[in-house]
Design a protein around this motif. Structure first.
Motif, PDB file in Angstrom:
ATOM      1  N   VAL A 266      -2.535   3.407  -3.526  1.00 18.27           N
ATOM      2  CA  VAL A 266      -2.412   2.213  -4.535  1.00 18.27           C
ATOM      3  C   VAL A 266      -2.065   1.071  -3.641  1.00 18.27           C
ATOM      4  O   VAL A 266      -1.275   1.006  -2.660  1.00 18.27           O
ATOM      5  N   THR A 267      -3.159   0.348  -3.784  1.00 13.05           N
ATOM      6  CA  THR A 267      -3.115  -1.093  -3.046  1.00 13.05           C
ATOM      7  C   THR A 267      -2.910  -2.270  -4.022  1.00 13.05           C
ATOM      8  O   THR A 267      -3.756  -2.585  -4.737  1.00 13.05           O
TER       9      THR A 267
ATOM     10  N   VAL B 289      -3.417  -3.359  -9.481  1.00  8.05           N
ATOM     11  CA  VAL B 289      -3.684  -2.621  -8.113  1.00  8.05           C
ATOM     12  C   VAL B 289      -5.014  -2.051  -8.289  1.00  8.05           C
ATOM     13  O   VAL B 289      -5.404  -1.621  -9.333  1.00  8.05           O
ATOM     14  N   ASP B 290      -5.355  -1.554  -6.914  1.00  8.27           N
ATOM     15  CA  ASP B 290      -6.631  -0.821  -7.012  1.00  8.27           C
ATOM     16  C   ASP B 290      -5.879   0.644  -6.457  1.00  8.27           C
ATOM     17  O   ASP B 290      -4.980   0.755  -5.663  1.00  8.27           O
ATOM     18  N   VAL B 291      -6.570   1.876  -7.436  1.00 12.24           N
ATOM     19  CA  VAL B 291      -6.046   3.166  -6.961  1.00 12.24           C
ATOM     20  C   VAL B 291      -7.373   3.866  -6.489  1.00 12.24           C
ATOM     21  O   VAL B 291      -8.254   3.865  -7.462  1.00 12.24           O
TER      22      VAL B 291
ATOM     23  N   HIS C 282       4.384   2.378 -12.837  1.00 10.20           N
ATOM     24  CA  HIS C 282       4.986   2.617 -11.369  1.00 10.20           C
ATOM     25  C   HIS C 282       6.608   2.532 -11.496  1.00 10.20           C
ATOM     26  O   HIS C 282       6.841   1.570 -12.316  1.00 10.20           O
TER      27      HIS C 282
ATOM     28  N   ALA D 270      -0.778  11.228  -7.879  1.00 16.40           N
ATOM     29  CA  ALA D 270      -1.052  10.599  -9.122  1.00 16.40           C
ATOM     30  C   ALA D 270      -1.166  11.498 -10.315  1.00 16.40           C
ATOM     31  O   ALA D 270      -1.885  12.532 -10.013  1.00 16.40           O
TER      32      ALA D 270
ATOM     33  N   THR E 174      -9.343  -0.502 -10.631  1.00 13.88           N
ATOM     34  CA  THR E 174      -8.160  -1.564 -10.792  1.00 13.88           C
ATOM     35  C   THR E 174      -7.491  -1.295 -12.173  1.00 13.88           C
ATOM     36  O   THR E 174      -8.205  -1.327 -13.149  1.00 13.88           O
TER      37      THR E 174
ATOM     38  N   VAL F 171      -1.389   6.961 -14.244  1.00 11.61           N
ATOM     39  CA  VAL F 171      -2.563   6.032 -14.823  1.00 11.61           C
ATOM     40  C   VAL F 171      -3.000   6.951 -16.367  1.00 11.61           C
ATOM     41  O   VAL F 171      -2.664   7.990 -16.726  1.00 11.61           O
TER      42      VAL F 171
ATOM     43  N   GLN G 148       0.824  -1.061  -0.040  1.00  8.74           N
ATOM     44  CA  GLN G 148      -0.047   0.044  -0.093  1.00  8.74           C
ATOM     45  C   GLN G 148       0.815   1.102   0.008  1.00  8.74           C
ATOM     46  O   GLN G 148       1.948   1.441   0.741  1.00  8.74           O
TER      47      GLN G 148
ATOM     48  N   ILE H   2       2.408   7.455  -9.042  1.00  6.17           N
ATOM     49  CA  ILE H   2       1.778   6.603 -10.075  1.00  6.17           C
ATOM     50  C   ILE H   2       1.342   7.242 -11.205  1.00  6.17           C
ATOM     51  O   ILE H   2       1.057   8.557 -10.850  1.00  6.17           O
TER      52      ILE H   2
ATOM     53  N   THR I 242     -12.455   4.287  -6.859  1.00  5.07           N
ATOM     54  CA  THR I 242     -11.590   3.396  -6.955  1.00  5.07           C
ATOM     55  C   THR I 242     -11.445   2.815  -8.231  1.00  5.07           C
ATOM     56  O   THR I 242     -12.652   2.345  -8.903  1.00  5.07           O
TER      57      THR I 242
END
Length: 139
Positions: free
Chosen positions: A123-124, A74-76, A65, A41, A86, A103, A36, A101, A84
């Motif tokens: 970010v997870t 990852v989930d943002v 990344h 971003a 993915t 995107v 995490q 990050i 959120t």
């Protein structure tokens, strides 16, 4: 002579392992600890090829990344609105200081920060993905 060379080679390997464990980025720790990361971003409309070699697709849900392995899911989460998305890591970056990050345009649209350009995110990595002890609180 051979025993001396074997001992020397073994010592060299041990030293390299120690050096590697000290300098290898924290993001590459065991998956059991979870990944995490919180920070800024941005979004980008890349054309051509990504660092992973695949064609860039601004309408795809992918991102860049600095250290996560290609293919990591990852989930943002946009901290300001709770949205959120993915994404799959397929590129390297961001190259702007302070950002964690980048995107794609499509991901930024879903996260609701197209017009703003940058936002604070969490970010997870998905369960079973690469992990780290690097966990920071998001404000």
């Amino acid at each position: 002579m051979k025993t001396y060379q074997l001992k020397r080679a073994t010592l060299f390997i041990i030293m390299m392992c120690i050096a590697f464990s000290i300098h290898y980025p924290a993001e590459h720790a065991s998956a059991s600890t979870g990944f995490q990361q919180c920070g800024e971003a941005s979004w980008y409309k890349l054309t051509g090829k990504t660092a992973s070699g695949e064609p860039a697709d601004p309408s795809g849900l992918t991102g860049a990344h600095r250290t996560l392995p290609f293919g990591t899911m990852v989930d943002v989460t946009n901290i300001s609105n709770g949205r959120t998305v993915t994404i799959r890591i397929n590129d390297r970056g961001p190259f702007s200081k302070g950002r964690i990050i980048d995107v794609t345009q499509a991901a930024a649209q879903q996260l609701g920060f197209i017009s703003k350009g940058i936002t604070t995110v969490k970010v997870t990595a998905h369960a079973g993905e690469i992990g780290t002890n690097q966990i920071k609180n998001c404000q």
